[in-house]
Design a protein around this motif. Structure first.
Motif, short mmCIF file in Angstrom:
data_model
loop_
_atom_site.label_atom_id
_atom_site.label_comp_id
_atom_site.label_asym_id
_atom_site.label_seq_id
_atom_site.Cartn_x
_atom_site.Cartn_y
_atom_site.Cartn_z
N ARG A 57 0.90 -1.03 -0.14
CA ARG A 57 0.12 0.18 0.09
C ARG A 57 0.83 1.27 -0.10
O ARG A 57 0.53 2.23 -0.35
N SER A 58 2.17 1.17 0.46
CA SER A 58 2.95 2.34 0.61
C SER A 58 3.80 2.72 -0.61
O SER A 58 4.24 3.68 -0.94
N MET A 59 3.68 1.65 -1.48
CA MET A 59 4.41 1.75 -2.94
C MET A 59 3.37 2.76 -3.83
O MET A 59 2.22 2.54 -3.99
N ILE A 60 3.96 3.89 -4.50
CA ILE A 60 2.98 4.71 -5.22
C ILE A 60 3.51 4.27 -6.57
O ILE A 60 2.20 4.29 -7.39
N THR A 61 4.48 4.00 -7.20
CA THR A 61 4.62 3.60 -8.82
C THR A 61 4.34 2.02 -9.01
O THR A 61 4.37 1.25 -8.18
N LEU A 62 3.85 2.20 -10.13
CA LEU A 62 3.56 0.53 -10.51
C LEU A 62 4.63 -0.33 -10.53
O LEU A 62 4.52 -1.66 -9.93
N GLU A 63 5.59 0.16 -10.71
CA GLU A 63 7.29 -0.59 -10.68
C GLU A 63 7.24 -1.18 -9.35
O GLU A 63 7.78 -2.38 -9.08
N ARG A 64 7.07 -0.42 -8.38
CA ARG A 64 7.67 -0.75 -7.08
C ARG A 64 6.41 -1.66 -6.36
O ARG A 64 6.79 -2.40 -5.60
#
Length: 625
Positions: free
Chosen positions: A249-256
């Motif tokens: 949930r804390s990841m902002i980008t799709l890659e992350r």
């Protein structure tokens, strides 16, 4: 001889009268009075609520509990004399039951505490764990069961249990600790935790307990140490899944997000979290108009995909009017999966719902993807496939979803089936499950059939008047009056806001989160409500952001509000304390608070059309002013 007969008849009459009187000695009772495990229990109920006692049909909802909530059952009651009778056999591991009595319109939940049935042993003593299990219901499960969360009452039951049966303390210790303020755990509980820590052979459940207990006590270093041990030895633990959920949930980008997805896949590819992450990644790809990327994920991980994922892709393709043939195929696959779930549901049924509710949820999923498929086939010009899909969607959802009903009525009108439009549209409108478009199409159908427009206006006026009456009656049953928890929070600009600042005004408090789909779906409707009352200084809306799992909660909420340009006054419940004080179990949840600071209405979830939701908000505000 006749005198003897009369005398005997009088005696029999007195006996029968006595039996009848004793049949329902109290409002709620059981036979036997001290029921045992695996014993058939007869529930006897005589309501003081006329709408229940005079009902033609009553049922009881039975929540079985042990060390945790075990199951929920619905049992039909039978009318007997002046009361009602029902029979039930407790779950294998149950130590007690909590019961509610209801019909279609009214529920008797014994002042939000439920009717409690404790179970006993052969010596007539309460089973070990029955009071602690009940404490767990009031502290942990009450909100989900539409009962009152009461941690003080829970603490009393825990204390009674631990005094009578100290041997079960370990089984309930974490739940007991959770009823205490953070960092204020009593010495006895700490001693239990420390004693377990001395064990050299800690099991999976031991480590999970220590992770949670030490965090609650305030020793975060120890909590992280035990969590690391769990990840090494038991990567399939729910605690590890929860940790990865927060990380994802804390990841902002799709890659992350993909990095976290792949990382957890190596640890626990069969975990429930995998389906959630897959759905979110596919949704992101579709939002970015990258159908190829979404399809690639779906093809690589088909075992994780459910009908809702197929529905999401198919619907977004329908909206874009691109790849419609592919969308139809995806719709068919989703329908196939949804049908299997209706016929034979897989996965674990939540303990807080009945088998009937579990099956109904599967039917709704099928109805939703049938609606999507019908719309796609409509766009492709396949009218027979379209109509069949809509008819089944309406049938399997019992016509309870206005958007699905609208699709069906639109298809009927397009095909020139005006008599059927009239019949079905009137049915949906009278049930309160229509939309403005359905009403307009009904008017057009009247014209096509040569029916006078005045007849339609008269009909709609009567139906809407009846609908308003039903809504008012419903709200009269739901209205409450209890003090709202006092709170102080900061808004997005750093200003301190107290609930008491709004004394003398009607306040709508809306709990929400940026990850909550129904919350986000409700916001365009809530914006219209806020706009409508913007010039009324006696009505104020507060949106409390809670349950977020990101590092920078202020930035998260600020960015979301700015991106969507919502005119909301947002407060941050960063520690989730206020949402806990209000006893919220699911979001969105709205509370209507009157000018004296009392909660008068509680509304959970998002049900109904935009028109219906706005009308209900208006009516609730009107009733408390």
């Amino acid at each position: 001889m006749k005198k003897h007969i009369v005398f005997v008849l009088l005696i029999l009459g007195l006996i029968l009268m006595s039996c009848s009187k004793d049949e329902f000695p109290t409002k709620f009772s059981t036979s036997p009075e001290k029921p045992k495990k695996n014993e058939v229990i007869t529930i006897k109920y005589k309501s003081d609520i006329s709408k229940l006692n005079n009902s033609d049909n009553l049922e009881m909802i039975v929540y079985s509990y042990g060390t945790d909530l075990l199951n929920t059952n619905k049992i039909q009651l039978a009318k007997k004399g002046e009361g009602w009778i029902g029979k039930f056999t407790p779950e294998e591991n149950a130590t007690g039951l909590v019961v509610k009595i209801k019909n279609a319109d009214t529920t008797d939940n014994n002042n939000e505490l439920g009717y409690v049935v404790k179970l006993f042993n052969d010596n007539g003593e309460e089973l070990a764990g029955t009071n602690a299990g009940l404490a767990n219901i009031y502290a942990k499960w009450a909100g989900a069961l539409e009962l009152k969360i009461d941690k003080d009452l829970a603490k009393n039951y825990f204390a009674e249990e631990f005094k009578k049966h100290p041997e079960v303390k370990r089984d309930f210790l974490l739940n007991y600790i959770n009823t205490l303020p953070k960092n204020k755990v009593d010495s006895a509980a700490r001693a239990e935790v420390e004693l377990l820590e001395e064990n050299d052979n800690l099991t999976k459940s031991d480590l999970e307990f220590l992770t949670n207990a030490t965090r609650r006590i305030g020793d975060h270093a120890k909590s992280l140490k035990y969590l690391a041990m769990i990840q090494e030895k038991y990567p399939d633990s729910k605690l590890i899944e929860s940790r990865y959920y927060s990380k994802y949930r804390s990841m902002i980008t799709l890659e992350r997000k993909l990095e976290v997805f792949n990382e957890y896949y190596k640890i626990n590819k069969d975990g429930e979290l995998m389906t959630y992450m897959l759905a979110d990644i596919i949704n992101t790809e579709m939002t970015n108009n990258n159908f190829a990327g979404a399809k690639k994920m779906l093809d690589e991980y088909p075992q994780m995909a459910n009908s809702n994922i197929y529905n999401n892709i198919a619907w977004k393709l329908f909206e874009s009017k691109k790849y419609l043939k592919e969308a139809a195929e995806l719709g068919k696959k989703g329908i196939e999966l949804a049908r299997k779930q209706v016929e034979n549901p897989t996965g674990s049924k939540p303990a807080s719902i009945t088998d009937e509710q579990w099956k109904k949820s599967k039917q709704i999923s099928l109805g939703m993807i049938l609606d999507t498929y019908g719309n796609i086939e409509s766009e492709l010009g396949n009218t027979e496939e379209e109509l069949n899909a809509f008819e089944e969607a309406v049938r399997i959802t019992d016509g309870e979803y206005a958007e699905i009903n609208e699709s069906y009525i639109t298809a009927l009108f397009t095909l020139g089936k005006f008599n059927l439009v009239k019949e079905k549209a009137e049915e949906f409108i009278s049930k309160g499950k229509s939309t403005d478009k359905i009403k307009n199409l009904l008017g057009d159908a009247y014209s096509e059939l040569g029916v006078d427009k005045k007849e339609l206006d008269s009909y709609l006026s009567k139906v809407e008047e009846e609908s308003n009456k039903k809504m008012i009656e419903k709200l009269k049953k739901e209205i409450i009056s209890k003090p709202a928890p006092a709170f102080t929070l900061n808004d997005l600009k750093g200003n301190t806001v107290n609930l008491s600042d709004y004394k003398g005004k009607t306040v709508i408090v809306d709990f929400w989160a940026t990850w909550c789909g129904p919350c986000l779906q409700s916001f365009p409707i809530m914006q219209k409500a806020v706009d409508k009352y913007s010039s009324n200084e006696n009505v104020q809306f507060i949106f409390v952001n809670a349950w977020e799992r990101v590092e920078d909660k202020l930035k998260n909420a600020t960015d979301f509000i700015a991106k969507n340009n919502y005119p909301f006054h947002v407060l941050l419940d960063e520690n989730n304390e206020v949402i806990g004080q209000f006893g919220v179990e699911g979001i969105p949840t709205k509370f209507i608070i009157d000018k004296d600071g009392n909660i008068r209405f509680k509304s959970v979830g998002l049900e109904g059309t935009e028109t219906e939701v706005l009308a209900e908000i208006d009516q609730m505000i009107s009733m408390v002013n």
